[in-house]
Design an enzyme around this catalytic site. Structure first.
Site, PDB file in Angstrom:
ATOM      1  CB  SER A   1      -0.830  -0.087   1.388  1.00  0.00           C
ATOM      2  OG  SER A   1      -1.951   1.655   0.899  1.00  0.00           O
TER       3      SER A   1
ATOM      4  CG  ASP B   1      -2.848   4.344  -1.590  1.00  0.00           C
ATOM      5  OD1 ASP B   1      -3.415   4.029  -2.747  1.00  0.00           O
ATOM      6  OD2 ASP B   1      -3.213   3.640  -0.485  1.00  0.00           O
TER       7      ASP B   1
ATOM      8  CG  ASP C   1      -2.947  -0.773  -2.654  1.00  0.00           C
ATOM      9  OD1 ASP C   1      -2.402   0.703  -2.342  1.00  0.00           O
ATOM     10  OD2 ASP C   1      -3.145  -1.096  -2.282  1.00  0.00           O
TER      11      ASP C   1
ATOM     12  CG  ASP D   1      -5.586   0.761  -1.407  1.00  0.00           C
ATOM     13  OD1 ASP D   1      -5.310   1.893  -1.362  1.00  0.00           O
ATOM     14  OD2 ASP D   1      -6.136  -0.171  -0.607  1.00  0.00           O
TER      15      ASP D   1
END
Length: 442
Positions: free
Chosen positions: A154, A306, A308, A310
């Site tokens: 993340s 960010d 990834d 999400d």
């Protein structure tokens, strides 16, 4: 080993001895011995004093050697545990979708997971390039796989990585599957693997390509609630996968005044343009290049995502010439109010929203105003929102949106994890309508 015994705790020494005597760890022997020779006792202690916990959705930590690190052993054990758990459920023709992000070790660790799963008789659908985490959630649902894996840390620093496990509904695993999987993970002795290239030729691994990409982006575009497209937007994925979901969604939806931060469009697991190397949109340092470009170009709003993709940070150039950065709570209120005001009463009927207990109670007030049911006080972690979606939809209720104060949210049920693309689309439409009325998001 005497020196190690004298300089390490009992638990660290016991784990180190296992790694230096069992053949399954042989590839790591030279590096461990070099660390001992260099007296790197502090690093050895932290790497070996415990086994990295297999939490309720997976593992995350620093990449390196030892049981308290992310490496081919800890990730391989996690994949082996999932394989054995799926096998124990007597599923006919089990399958798993695997996604990965921009971190240096992500693709290799994702391929290892695929090799472990196919060796255990499980078909794998494997993303051919780095993608956002929410697209993996979408793929699990679209391909009707039994589980999903994401290799990502993340918004953590570059030295970290991790594995998250998803269930067949596209949400991160929750009870009872998380607890059962943890039990299996604690007792893994051997990791079975089959060569990735060979399994690909045999058809046991199937690459996920642009077909799923297009379906995912279209599902996001279908959420549109307005024709207004006047907002001028600055966007940065902060070297991550955000251009594969948020940027493509905005472009496909018809937003044609988008400028990107070119230096940050490069997928780079070192996050080179960030002085602190922390790609967290909650940090001012991660948003500075968008803020500067917003002012230079006189655009209306800015987005960062960010690695990834999400989570999303929303920024607005206000009439005083300053850039306002919106908190996750503020974005949740803006999006929920926009959503409720646009949907007809029959569309709101039987609809519900969710939020974690640390997220603003202003959402409760909005839900009351529009007579929409809200499930609040959920534990922190979007997987709990995913669990509520599954439970309530069985009873005929319709999920509208879910929010977390840490810049995470989801509109629509095409995925079951937070998705920057859906929040960004709503904000871009709202900002466009406000601009046409002489107003800003602020």
């Amino acid at each position: 080993m005497d020196r190690a015994r004298d300089n390490l705790s009992e638990s660290a020494f016991d784990n180190l001895r296992i790694w230096l005597t069992k053949s399954r760890y042989e590839e790591y022997w030279p590096e461990i011995q070099a660390m001992i020779a260099e007296n790197e006792w502090s690093e050895l202690e932290d790497s070996f004093f415990k086994i990295l916990e297999f939490g309720t959705a997976g593992r995350r930590g620093k990449v390196g050697i030892g049981p308290n690190r992310i490496n081919r052993i800890t990730i391989g054990e996690s994949a082996q545990a999932l394989a054995q758990y799926l096998t124990s459920m007597k599923i006919i023709n089990p399958s798993v979708a695997i996604g990965w992000d921009v971190r240096k070790s992500s693709q290799g660790l994702a391929k290892l997971c695929a090799e472990v799963l196919v060796a255990n008789g499980i078909k794998v659908y494997f993303f051919d390039e780095a993608r956002s985490t929410p697209e993996l959630s979408f793929a699990v649902r679209e391909l009707r796989t039994d589980a999903g894996i994401v290799i990502s840390a993340s918004h953590n620093p570059p030295q970290d990585n991790g594995i998250k496990v998803y269930w067949r509904d596209g949400a991160q695993i929750t009870s009872p599957h998380d607890k059962e999987l943890m039990k299996v993970a604690k007792n893994i002795d051997e990791i079975e693997t089959k060569d990735f290239s060979f399994a690909l030729k045999e058809g046991k691994i199937q690459l996920i390509d642009k077909v799923i990409d297009q379906k995912y982006i279209q599902a996001n575009v279908n959420l549109s609630l307005s024709d207004s497209r006047s907002a001028k937007i600055i966007f940065s994925p902060i070297h991550g996968t955000g251009w594969t979901n948020l940027l493509k969604t905005l472009l496909a939806a018809g937003f044609d005044q988008i400028s990107v931060v070119k230096d940050q469009m490069i997928m780079d697991g070192n996050f080179s343009t960030l002085p602190d190397r922390k790609p967290n949109p909650e940090n001012l340092s991660a948003n500075l290049m968008v803020i500067n470009q917003l002012k230079q170009e006189g655009s209306d709003i800015g987005f960062t995502t960010d690695p990834d993709a999400d989570r999303i940070c929303v920024m607005s150039l206000e009439k005083n010439g300053e850039v306002r950065i919106f908190s996750g709570n503020e974005v949740a209120v803006l999006v929920a109010n926009y959503l409720f005001s646009k949907l007809r009463s029959d569309q709101l009927k039987d609809g519900f929203i969710c939020k974690s207990f640390v997220t603003t109670d202003a959402l409760n007030a909005l839900a009351r105003k529009y007579n929409v049911k809200i499930y609040d006080n959920l534990p922190v972690g979007f997987k709990f929102i995913g669990k509520i979606i599954r439970e309530k939809e069985i009873g005929g209720e319709k999920f509208l949106a879910g929010f977390e104060e840490s810049l995470g949210g989801l509109v629509g049920s095409q995925t079951r994890d937070k998705d920057a693309a859906t929040i960004g689309l709503m904000v871009a439409e709202l900002a466009s309508e406000l601009k046409e009325r002489g107003k800003t998001l602020g």
